[in-house]
Design a protein around this motif. Sequence first.
Motif, mmCIF file in Angstrom:
data_model
loop_
_atom_site.group_PDB
_atom_site.id
_atom_site.type_symbol
_atom_site.label_atom_id
_atom_site.label_comp_id
_atom_site.label_asym_id
_atom_site.label_seq_id
_atom_site.Cartn_x
_atom_site.Cartn_y
_atom_site.Cartn_z
ATOM 1 N N HIS A 81 0.811 -1.221 0.000
ATOM 2 C CA HIS A 81 0.000 0.000 0.000
ATOM 3 C C HIS A 81 0.844 1.270 0.000
ATOM 4 O O HIS A 81 0.320 2.374 -0.165
ATOM 5 N N GLY A 82 2.163 1.150 0.201
ATOM 6 C CA GLY A 82 3.049 2.295 0.105
ATOM 7 C C GLY A 82 3.095 3.195 1.316
ATOM 8 O O GLY A 82 3.734 4.255 1.279
ATOM 9 N N HIS A 83 2.439 2.798 2.415
ATOM 10 C CA HIS A 83 2.502 3.613 3.629
ATOM 11 C C HIS A 83 3.601 3.105 4.554
ATOM 12 O O HIS A 83 4.106 1.982 4.395
ATOM 13 N N CYS A 84 3.951 3.934 5.534
ATOM 14 C CA CYS A 84 5.098 3.654 6.399
ATOM 15 C C CYS A 84 4.737 2.821 7.618
ATOM 16 O O CYS A 84 5.532 2.733 8.561
ATOM 17 N N GLY A 85 3.543 2.241 7.633
ATOM 18 C CA GLY A 85 3.134 1.447 8.788
ATOM 19 C C GLY A 85 2.042 0.461 8.449
ATOM 20 O O GLY A 85 1.618 0.330 7.292
ATOM 21 N N VAL A 86 1.597 -0.227 9.475
ATOM 22 C CA VAL A 86 0.508 -1.194 9.340
ATOM 23 C C VAL A 86 -0.792 -0.450 9.064
ATOM 24 O O VAL A 86 -1.093 0.549 9.713
#
Length: 324
Positions: free
Chosen positions: A128-133
């Motif tokens: 998803h390209g985000h920096c977290g869960v």
Amino acid sequence: MNELNFNRHRRLRQSENMRALVRETYLRKEDLIYPLFVVEGEKIRNEVSSMPGVFHVSLDYLKEEIDEIVSLGIKSIILFGVPAEKDEVGSQAYHNHGIVQEATRLVKEFYPELVVIADTCLCQYTSHGHCGVVEGGNILNDPTLDLLAKTAVSQAEAGADIIAPSNMMDGFVAAIRKGLDEAGYHDVPIMSYAVKYSSSFYGPFRDAAHSSPQFGDRRTYQMDPANRREALREAKSDIEEGADFLIVKPSLSYLDIMREVKDAFNAPLVAYNVSGEYSMIKAAALNGWVDEKEIVQEKLLSMKRAGADLIITYFAKDVAKWLS
């Protein structure tokens, strides 16, 4: 005119040697940290389209790249990995044989004395390209901390000299420090992206790292560019949690923030001269609109003058040649 009383400041600008004698700020090779994008596969050395002179490099071509870096007198690199596979939790970020871990082992085999900084984040490893869960469209803070700690430990095990977490989760320095200490890596320092703004200057990097978010943006965890006092709160938290270096990112549009952070905290300060800042100058230079050498050195000097001790810059190899 003789009766006028005024200061003659030009006395100290009369020649190059005179100007050098009173120069206040210097740019040195030792100040430079060169970013490297390592990718999986073989025989890959592909230029990033939006960043002329910056390449994706596979492990079999890594030694050639490192040979050049060392020959130029650059003492430090920061590694960014571009994995072949991604998943919801970015598991390749903390895999023992992940791309950054394998690159670190190779660099340390070639040049043990070269300082290897490992970027510690999940964005280029997540689908998803985000920096977290992510759960229900929300980026979850605390579950992400466990994965960041695992990533940091795996990077330290591979031989990274410095861990550089860039995710902007609350408590990320504390979680990583605890993870490193419990694994026996008490002496591995943390170079925290303490002050990281949600910036439009990151576009070319996301092209290079294949890390653009697949939905939404990163404004719930990266900082609002309008805020100044918040930067000091963020830096203070990271120092209290165990950060050894503080990064301000981006740098050129945030020189005021850099100076305030430097004045407030007695820790080495790192400027990140980000991809958008690099690409703008490269584009203008390729069109003959600016003198690249002069404008780059002026820009980096402004960061040193604002308080930076070190500079992460894609211009590092060029600057090292100019300084020789």
